[in-house]
Design a protein around this motif. Structure first.
Motif, mmCIF file in Angstrom:
data_model
loop_
_atom_site.group_PDB
_atom_site.id
_atom_site.type_symbol
_atom_site.label_atom_id
_atom_site.label_comp_id
_atom_site.label_asym_id
_atom_site.label_seq_id
_atom_site.Cartn_x
_atom_site.Cartn_y
_atom_site.Cartn_z
ATOM 1 N N UNK B 55 24.630 25.272 64.680
ATOM 2 C CA UNK B 55 23.403 25.780 64.054
ATOM 3 C C UNK B 55 22.163 25.647 64.932
ATOM 4 N N UNK B 56 22.211 24.843 65.982
ATOM 5 C CA UNK B 56 21.027 24.677 66.807
ATOM 6 C C UNK B 56 20.012 23.761 66.139
ATOM 7 N N UNK B 57 18.915 23.499 66.821
ATOM 8 C CA UNK B 57 17.897 22.581 66.313
ATOM 9 C C UNK B 57 16.610 22.764 67.119
ATOM 10 N N UNK B 58 15.606 21.963 66.809
ATOM 11 C CA UNK B 58 14.365 21.998 67.586
ATOM 12 C C UNK B 58 13.908 20.575 67.822
ATOM 13 N N UNK B 59 13.561 20.273 69.050
ATOM 14 C CA UNK B 59 12.979 18.968 69.353
ATOM 15 C C UNK B 59 11.495 19.076 69.076
ATOM 16 N N UNK B 60 10.987 18.280 68.147
ATOM 17 C CA UNK B 60 9.594 18.447 67.743
ATOM 18 C C UNK B 60 8.718 17.243 68.031
ATOM 19 N N UNK B 61 9.311 16.153 68.514
ATOM 20 C CA UNK B 61 8.466 14.998 68.813
ATOM 21 C C UNK B 61 9.188 13.966 69.641
ATOM 22 N N UNK B 62 8.395 13.172 70.361
ATOM 23 C CA UNK B 62 8.936 12.073 71.166
ATOM 24 C C UNK B 62 8.000 10.887 70.993
ATOM 25 N N UNK B 63 8.581 9.700 70.974
ATOM 26 C CA UNK B 63 7.719 8.509 70.927
ATOM 27 C C UNK B 63 8.444 7.348 71.584
ATOM 28 N N UNK B 64 7.687 6.353 71.994
ATOM 29 C CA UNK B 64 8.262 5.162 72.602
ATOM 30 C C UNK B 64 7.287 4.003 72.449
ATOM 31 N N UNK B 65 7.815 2.809 72.226
ATOM 32 C CA UNK B 65 6.911 1.670 72.106
ATOM 33 C C UNK B 65 6.199 1.313 73.406
ATOM 34 N N UNK B 66 6.656 1.841 74.567
ATOM 35 C CA UNK B 66 5.986 1.500 75.830
ATOM 36 C C UNK B 66 4.686 2.261 76.025
ATOM 37 N N UNK B 67 4.456 3.295 75.205
ATOM 38 C CA UNK B 67 3.265 4.123 75.411
ATOM 39 C C UNK B 67 2.555 4.369 74.092
ATOM 40 N N UNK B 68 1.237 4.557 74.157
ATOM 41 C CA UNK B 68 0.470 4.888 72.961
ATOM 42 C C UNK B 68 0.968 6.181 72.337
ATOM 43 N N UNK B 69 1.239 7.163 73.200
ATOM 44 C CA UNK B 69 1.864 8.385 72.710
ATOM 45 C C UNK B 69 2.688 9.021 73.814
ATOM 46 N N UNK B 70 3.606 9.887 73.378
ATOM 47 C CA UNK B 70 4.470 10.590 74.309
ATOM 48 C C UNK B 70 4.408 12.073 73.968
ATOM 49 N N UNK B 71 4.296 12.903 74.980
ATOM 50 C CA UNK B 71 4.188 14.341 74.742
ATOM 51 C C UNK B 71 5.122 15.101 75.663
ATOM 52 N N UNK B 72 5.622 16.217 75.157
ATOM 53 C CA UNK B 72 6.434 17.099 75.977
ATOM 54 C C UNK B 72 5.502 17.985 76.793
ATOM 55 N N UNK B 73 5.754 18.091 78.095
ATOM 56 C CA UNK B 73 4.960 18.949 78.964
ATOM 57 C C UNK B 73 5.860 19.789 79.844
ATOM 58 N N UNK B 74 5.282 20.907 80.292
ATOM 59 C CA UNK B 74 6.014 21.807 81.161
ATOM 60 C C UNK B 74 5.158 22.084 82.382
ATOM 61 N N UNK B 75 5.763 22.109 83.559
ATOM 62 C CA UNK B 75 5.033 22.491 84.757
ATOM 63 C C UNK B 75 5.180 23.979 84.976
ATOM 64 N N UNK B 76 4.054 24.631 85.177
ATOM 65 C CA UNK B 76 4.074 26.056 85.454
ATOM 66 C C UNK B 76 3.464 26.278 86.819
ATOM 67 N N UNK B 77 3.915 27.306 87.488
ATOM 68 C CA UNK B 77 3.324 27.629 88.782
ATOM 69 C C UNK B 77 2.843 29.070 88.733
#
Lengths: 216, 149
Positions: B55-77
């Motif tokens: 069925x597939x899925x979507x990754x909608x968030x990331x978190x970790x106790x080592x950081x205040x917040x975690x975000x998904x980023x993409x590098x574009x050129x």
């Protein structure tokens, strides 16, 4: 401009006129194609890098920045060494560490030649990247790469000298920096010798450096 | 009477089993991060998502106790200019295999609570739209590492 009624004294356009124009149109098209081909050739070739002593495009030149220990450095500080000048910032978690790592590895592969080359990592984010931050960041990749910062005006001056684009991109409460990712190779006398894009990997960077230095 | 109950229990177990098989189709593997300088406030992490479901899925968030917040980023050129842009979700197709790696999609760890030292381990939680929260362990590699160590 408003349309005016046809003037009874002006003769209407003849049917022959469009037919006579086609050789001119063909010639114009050929000229446009030729111009396009010529410009493509110069962009993809060695332009604007020319043999030593005759730079066609002004790139590089004087700059004044601050190193990781807070000392003033200028372009004169590095005369006598080949330079790799490239730009980034420390709040860049992915591309900049990859670039620094590849450049450090490339130099490791060069053996004795590496001692003649000084890589300079210049920040495009002087607000956040103070000297100690730059030093800590570059030293994570060894001792070869020198991190440089300065006042916003000093950074703007070197960015202009190296035709580097950089801009803040706001993200939530912070920002990232968009920036040119070209590595400029400069001769020991300060003139431009070549350039490379760091995403080609460490071995390819080493090969390109050897080729550029061999050309002189 | 007893045979009927046994049949019902069997059917119930099969139904539960099928449901469990559906929910366990996402795996998070080979999570790694780069070691950071002692004064760094940001870090990076990568991982591989394998979806063996239909069925597939979507990754909608990331978190970790080592950081205040975690975000998904993409590098574009764009020509010679590199840009980093935040990504709100990552689509995961059925039978998908997504590997986050340098110069592409990555997790930015913001406001690090401690420097990341090579050899350390720390937890990371990925939140999926259907599968919910999945925790994984991140291993810290060298500052210039290119792949899972």
């Amino acid at each position: 401009m408003t349309a005016s009624p046809p003037d009874p004294d002006t003769p209407p356009p003849t049917r022959d006129a469009p037919r006579r124009l086609w050789p001119l149109a063909l010639l114009s098209a050929l000229l446009v194609v030729a111009a396009a081909l010529l410009s493509f050739r110069t962009i993809s070739g060695n332009w604007p890098w020319t043999p030593a002593g005759s730079a066609q495009v002004s790139l590089g030149g004087a700059f004044a920045l601050v190193d990781g220990d807070g000392r003033q450095v200028t372009d004169q500080t590095f005369r006598g060494k080949w330079l790799m000048v490239f730009f980034g910032y420390t709040h860049c978690p992915d591309v900049c560490p990859t670039t620094l790592s590849d450049i450090a590895q490339a130099l490791d592969q060069l053996g004795p030649l590496a001692s003649q080359i000084q890589p300079l990592f210049v920040t495009v984010d002087p607000e956040r990247d103070d000297p100690a931050t730059m030093r800590d960041y570059t030293q994570a990749f060894g001792t070869r790469i020198l991190g440089l910062t300065g006042s916003p005006a000093q950074i703007a001056a070197i960015a202009k000298a190296y035709h580097v684009y950089y801009a803040k991109h706001p993200e939530g409460t912070g920002y990232s920096m968009d920036h040119s990712a070209i590595v400029y190779v400069m001769r020991p006398d300060g003139t431009p010798a070549g350039f490379l894009t760091p995403d080609i990997g460490a071995s390819a960077i080493a090969d390109k450096l050897k080729a550029i230095v061999a050309k002189g | 009477m007893i045979r009927c109950c046994r049949l019902l229990v069997l059917l119930a177990l099969v139904a539960v089993g099928a449901q469990a098989a559906d929910e366990g189709t996402i795996k998070v593997e080979k999570a790694w991060a780069r070691a950071t300088p002692p004064t760094a406030t940001i870090g990076v992490a990568y991982f591989t998502i394998v979806d063996s479901g239909k069925t597939g899925d979507r990754l909608i968030g990331v978190s970790s106790p080592v950081a205040g917040r975690a975000e998904l980023h993409l590098n574009l050129r764009e020509g010679d200019v590199v840009q980093m842009r935040s990504v709100s979700a990552v689509e995961i197709l059925p039978r998908d295999h997504i590997e986050l790696q340098p110069n592409g999609l990555h997790v930015m760890l913001i406001d690090l609570r401690q420097p990341l030292k090579q050899g350390d381990h720390f937890p990371i939680t990925l939140t999926f739209e259907r599968a919910g929260a999945i925790e994984s362990e991140v291993v810290v590699a060298a500052p210039g590492a290119r792949t899972y160590p």
